[in-house]
Design a protein around this motif. Structure first.
Motif, PDB file in Angstrom:
ATOM      1  N   LEU A  86       0.613  -0.774   0.298  1.00 41.10           N
ATOM      2  CA  LEU A  86      -0.520  -0.076   0.225  1.00 41.10           C
ATOM      3  C   LEU A  86       0.778   1.307  -0.088  1.00 41.10           C
ATOM      4  O   LEU A  86       0.409   1.886  -0.498  1.00 41.10           O
ATOM      5  N   GLU A  87       1.919   1.294   0.765  1.00 47.10           N
ATOM      6  CA  GLU A  87       2.677   2.915   0.875  1.00 47.10           C
ATOM      7  C   GLU A  87       2.974   2.758  -0.181  1.00 47.10           C
ATOM      8  O   GLU A  87       3.775   4.027  -0.843  1.00 47.10           O
ATOM      9  N   SER A  88       3.881   1.382  -1.009  1.00 47.31           N
ATOM     10  CA  SER A  88       4.009   1.516  -2.171  1.00 47.31           C
ATOM     11  C   SER A  88       3.924   2.232  -3.842  1.00 47.31           C
ATOM     12  O   SER A  88       3.866   3.139  -4.115  1.00 47.31           O
ATOM     13  N   LEU A  89       2.144   1.637  -3.714  1.00 49.79           N
ATOM     14  CA  LEU A  89       1.178   2.135  -4.214  1.00 49.79           C
ATOM     15  C   LEU A  89       1.008   3.711  -4.030  1.00 49.79           C
ATOM     16  O   LEU A  89       0.313   4.596  -5.134  1.00 49.79           O
ATOM     17  N   VAL A  90       0.850   4.280  -3.409  1.00 53.03           N
ATOM     18  CA  VAL A  90       0.771   5.668  -2.489  1.00 53.03           C
ATOM     19  C   VAL A  90       1.448   6.429  -3.444  1.00 53.03           C
ATOM     20  O   VAL A  90       1.340   7.436  -3.689  1.00 53.03           O
ATOM     21  N   GLU A  91       2.960   6.168  -3.652  1.00 51.44           N
ATOM     22  CA  GLU A  91       3.732   6.942  -3.691  1.00 51.44           C
ATOM     23  C   GLU A  91       3.428   6.553  -5.076  1.00 51.44           C
ATOM     24  O   GLU A  91       3.695   7.954  -5.668  1.00 51.44           O
ATOM     25  N   ASP A  92       3.412   5.581  -5.785  1.00 54.59           N
ATOM     26  CA  ASP A  92       2.876   5.859  -7.711  1.00 54.59           C
ATOM     27  C   ASP A  92       1.626   6.212  -8.079  1.00 54.59           C
ATOM     28  O   ASP A  92       1.817   7.049  -8.916  1.00 54.59           O
ATOM     29  N   LYS A  93       1.136   6.992  -6.739  1.00 57.54           N
ATOM     30  CA  LYS A  93      -0.267   7.603  -7.212  1.00 57.54           C
ATOM     31  C   LYS A  93      -0.021   8.758  -7.148  1.00 57.54           C
ATOM     32  O   LYS A  93      -0.501  10.036  -8.145  1.00 57.54           O
ATOM     33  N   LYS A  94       0.802   9.383  -6.407  1.00 58.64           N
ATOM     34  CA  LYS A  94       1.299  10.419  -6.260  1.00 58.64           C
ATOM     35  C   LYS A  94       2.115  10.959  -7.192  1.00 58.64           C
ATOM     36  O   LYS A  94       2.218  11.922  -7.797  1.00 58.64           O
ATOM     37  N   ALA A  95       3.213  10.533  -7.908  1.00 53.96           N
ATOM     38  CA  ALA A  95       3.806  10.428  -8.969  1.00 53.96           C
ATOM     39  C   ALA A  95       3.063  10.553 -10.306  1.00 53.96           C
ATOM     40  O   ALA A  95       3.117  11.532 -11.353  1.00 53.96           O
ATOM     41  N   MET A  96       1.766   9.142 -10.477  1.00 52.29           N
ATOM     42  CA  MET A  96       1.078   9.821 -11.064  1.00 52.29           C
ATOM     43  C   MET A  96       0.388  10.805 -11.737  1.00 52.29           C
ATOM     44  O   MET A  96      -0.057  11.776 -12.579  1.00 52.29           O
ATOM     45  N   GLN A  97       0.058  11.422 -10.026  1.00 48.95           N
ATOM     46  CA  GLN A  97      -0.780  12.831 -10.674  1.00 48.95           C
ATOM     47  C   GLN A  97       0.143  13.713 -10.547  1.00 48.95           C
ATOM     48  O   GLN A  97      -0.632  14.634 -11.734  1.00 48.95           O
ATOM     49  N   LYS A  98       1.105  13.838 -10.488  1.00 47.90           N
ATOM     50  CA  LYS A  98       2.247  15.362 -10.525  1.00 47.90           C
ATOM     51  C   LYS A  98       2.534  14.503 -12.129  1.00 47.90           C
ATOM     52  O   LYS A  98       2.688  15.506 -12.894  1.00 47.90           O
ATOM     53  N   LYS A  99       3.124  13.613 -12.736  1.00 44.66           N
ATOM     54  CA  LYS A  99       3.850  13.603 -14.051  1.00 44.66           C
ATOM     55  C   LYS A  99       2.665  13.422 -15.037  1.00 44.66           C
ATOM     56  O   LYS A  99       2.787  13.697 -16.286  1.00 44.66           O
ATOM     57  N   ASP A 100       1.311  12.613 -15.189  1.00 46.38           N
ATOM     58  CA  ASP A 100      -0.307  12.483 -15.773  1.00 46.38           C
ATOM     59  C   ASP A 100      -1.048  12.654 -14.780  1.00 46.38           C
ATOM     60  O   ASP A 100      -1.912  11.636 -14.827  1.00 46.38           O
ATOM     61  N   PRO A 101      -1.703  13.311 -14.892  1.00 44.30           N
ATOM     62  CA  PRO A 101      -2.632  14.355 -14.407  1.00 44.30           C
ATOM     63  C   PRO A 101      -3.851  13.894 -14.656  1.00 44.30           C
ATOM     64  O   PRO A 101      -5.062  13.642 -14.060  1.00 44.30           O
ATOM     65  N   LEU A 102      -3.961  13.682 -15.894  1.00 49.59           N
ATOM     66  CA  LEU A 102      -5.461  13.607 -16.672  1.00 49.59           C
ATOM     67  C   LEU A 102      -5.335  11.938 -16.712  1.00 49.59           C
ATOM     68  O   LEU A 102      -6.837  11.593 -16.131  1.00 49.59           O
ATOM     69  N   ALA A 103      -4.475  11.067 -17.143  1.00 45.07           N
ATOM     70  CA  ALA A 103      -4.314   9.477 -16.414  1.00 45.07           C
ATOM     71  C   ALA A 103      -5.658   9.662 -15.448  1.00 45.07           C
ATOM     72  O   ALA A 103      -6.056   8.413 -14.652  1.00 45.07           O
ATOM     73  N   TYR A 104      -4.283   9.940 -13.645  1.00 46.11           N
ATOM     74  CA  TYR A 104      -4.476   9.896 -12.262  1.00 46.11           C
ATOM     75  C   TYR A 104      -6.639  10.650 -12.226  1.00 46.11           C
ATOM     76  O   TYR A 104      -7.627   9.866 -11.498  1.00 46.11           O
ATOM     77  N   GLU A 105      -6.961  11.775 -12.700  1.00 45.85           N
ATOM     78  CA  GLU A 105      -8.638  11.991 -12.875  1.00 45.85           C
ATOM     79  C   GLU A 105      -9.074  10.839 -13.605  1.00 45.85           C
ATOM     80  O   GLU A 105     -10.289  10.698 -12.686  1.00 45.85           O
ATOM     81  N   ASN A 106      -8.372  10.485 -14.804  1.00 42.22           N
ATOM     82  CA  ASN A 106     -10.036   9.501 -15.368  1.00 42.22           C
ATOM     83  C   ASN A 106      -9.469   8.123 -14.364  1.00 42.22           C
ATOM     84  O   ASN A 106     -11.128   7.464 -14.097  1.00 42.22           O
ATOM     85  N   ARG A 107      -8.909   7.809 -13.702  1.00 43.79           N
ATOM     86  CA  ARG A 107      -8.773   6.780 -12.892  1.00 43.79           C
ATOM     87  C   ARG A 107      -9.669   7.052 -11.757  1.00 43.79           C
ATOM     88  O   ARG A 107     -10.469   6.033 -11.169  1.00 43.79           O
ATOM     89  N   LEU A 108      -9.681   8.411 -11.046  1.00 42.97           N
ATOM     90  CA  LEU A 108     -10.664   8.972 -10.019  1.00 42.97           C
ATOM     91  C   LEU A 108     -12.087   8.461 -10.773  1.00 42.97           C
ATOM     92  O   LEU A 108     -13.316   7.987 -10.072  1.00 42.97           O
ATOM     93  N   VAL A 109     -12.570   8.994 -12.193  1.00 43.54           N
ATOM     94  CA  VAL A 109     -14.003   8.173 -12.211  1.00 43.54           C
ATOM     95  C   VAL A 109     -14.016   6.986 -12.760  1.00 43.54           C
ATOM     96  O   VAL A 109     -15.496   6.704 -11.953  1.00 43.54           O
ATOM     97  N   ALA A 110     -13.526   6.379 -13.226  1.00 47.57           N
ATOM     98  CA  ALA A 110     -13.417   5.132 -13.212  1.00 47.57           C
ATOM     99  C   ALA A 110     -14.144   4.125 -12.579  1.00 47.57           C
ATOM    100  O   ALA A 110     -15.205   3.129 -12.569  1.00 47.57           O
ATOM    101  N   LYS A 111     -13.777   4.583 -11.943  1.00 46.02           N
ATOM    102  CA  LYS A 111     -13.698   3.327  -9.883  1.00 46.02           C
ATOM    103  C   LYS A 111     -14.705   3.512  -9.679  1.00 46.02           C
ATOM    104  O   LYS A 111     -15.544   3.011  -8.987  1.00 46.02           O
ATOM    105  N   THR A 112     -15.747   5.328 -10.324  1.00 46.93           N
ATOM    106  CA  THR A 112     -16.973   4.740  -9.423  1.00 46.93           C
ATOM    107  C   THR A 112     -18.699   3.923 -11.197  1.00 46.93           C
ATOM    108  O   THR A 112     -19.433   4.369 -10.162  1.00 46.93           O
ATOM    109  N   MET A 113     -17.454   3.617 -11.807  1.00 48.46           N
ATOM    110  CA  MET A 113     -18.465   2.865 -13.022  1.00 48.46           C
ATOM    111  C   MET A 113     -17.679   1.546 -13.248  1.00 48.46           C
ATOM    112  O   MET A 113     -16.542   1.498 -13.202  1.00 48.46           O
ATOM    113  N   THR A 114     -18.831   1.233 -14.345  1.00 44.37           N
ATOM    114  CA  THR A 114     -18.333  -0.303 -14.852  1.00 44.37           C
ATOM    115  C   THR A 114     -17.059   0.211 -16.051  1.00 44.37           C
ATOM    116  O   THR A 114     -17.487   1.013 -16.685  1.00 44.37           O
TER     117      THR A 114
END
Length: 323
Positions: free
Chosen positions: A283-311
């Motif tokens: 989990l700690e490693s994943l949190v670090e990866d999420k932070k890196a994604m949010q910084k380097k590819d914010p669009l991909a990060y936001e899409n994941r947040l949207v996608a988790k609420t739907m099929t």
């Protein structure tokens, strides 16, 4: 003949030396005259051996064609032990675990005390040949093994035994039913309700060798925690990497997949409630990866947040509309 003995180690020690026991094969062996006047030898087995010769209530069937080609004598012995245990429990378990301390395992294999003190040497000369021979020549079972540790020291071995699927080159007429069977099995697994990250997680597991049904029904529902929602596929990738490193399993094979499922489902290594601490590490490693994604590819990060609420299907429709 009367001097022939079975020798074996005992649990008793004197001055640090383990005492050995011995049993004579024969109680007596004497010349006698038969009814035709011919001189013959009459021999009687030792009384203590009778239960092992004439009163066998449990036995294991070993195919000569399986053990004859085995190059390692240790493999033949372990095949007998593991096959017997698997036959006893296969009705109740798909994968049978068999645990030994290193000392116990060496005694069972007839390895003299003091031999192979270096574990790496023991693994290369004993464990690996056992695994290679059984998996190559047995047509009934496959095995794998993992380390049992006390702290950082390897103190035991866990053998995992499971059925070897019989494979053959199919004929042209046999191919169509096989395809139909695979399709029917696949159709029974409902993927329509999975989110995008969950679907990707299943794809990662299937690529690793885990059956789709096990991935969807046994592994996916146990991935919990708000931090993991929308990132289940990344967590699975980290779990597989951890498994490969610590179980010394490389590549995508049926054996590795079976062992991974045991780690996940039976041993609950990756469970958030486990005392192993592995879940927290991943989990700690994943949190670090999420932070890196949010910084380097914010669009991909936001899409994941949207996608988790739907099929996954609903997300693809939403994504295409946004394009």
């Amino acid at each position: 003949m009367t001097s022939c003995k079975i020798t074996f180690p005992t649990r008793f020690e004197v001055n640090g030396v383990r005492l050995k026991g011995a049993i004579n094969w024969f109680q007596h062996c004497i010349p006698v005259e038969n009814e035709n006047g011919e001189v013959c030898l009459e021999f009687v087995f030792s009384e203590i051996l009778k239960p092992f010769i004439i009163d066998l209530k449990e036995y294991v069937k070993i195919g000569v064609s399986e053990v004859f080609p085995m190059r390692s004598g240790y493999a033949i012995r372990m095949f007998q032990l593991l096959k017997a245990e698997y036959d006893r429990l296969k009705e109740y378990r798909k994968v049978v675990n068999f645990d030994f301390s290193l000392e116990e395992l060496k005694r069972l294999l007839g390895i003299e005390e003091g031999n192979y003190p270096d574990f790496k040497n023991f693994r290369v000369r004993v464990l690996d040949p056992i695994k290679e021979d059984i998996n190559e020549f047995s047509n009934q079972i496959q095995i794998d093994y993992e380390y049992l540790k006390t702290g950082k020291k390897v103190t035991g071995i866990r053998f995992l035994v499971f059925s070897k699927a019989k494979t053959s080159i199919p004929s042209v007429t046999a191919q169509e039913p096989d395809k139909k069977t695979r399709k029917e099995k696949k159709d029974k697994v409902d993927l329509s309700k999975l989110t995008r990250a969950q679907l990707k997680a299943v794809e990662v597991l299937v690529q690793f060798g885990v059956f789709e049904g096990i991935a969807v029904k046994q592994i996916l529902p146990t991935i919990g925690g708000s931090e993991l929602e929308g990132f289940e596929d990344l967590f699975i990738q980290k779990a597989i990497q951890y498994f490969q490193k610590n179980a010394h399993q490389q590549g995508f094979t049926e054996q590795s997949a079976a062992t991974f499922v045991v780690w996940w489902h039976d041993k609950k290594i990756f469970d958030s409630q486990s005392t192993s601490g592995v879940w927290s590490i991943l989990l700690e490693s994943l949190v670090e990866d999420k932070k890196a994604m949010q910084k380097k590819d914010p669009l991909a990060y936001e899409n994941r947040l949207v996608a988790k609420t739907m099929t996954n299907e609903a997300f693809e429709i939403w994504y295409r509309k946004g394009k």
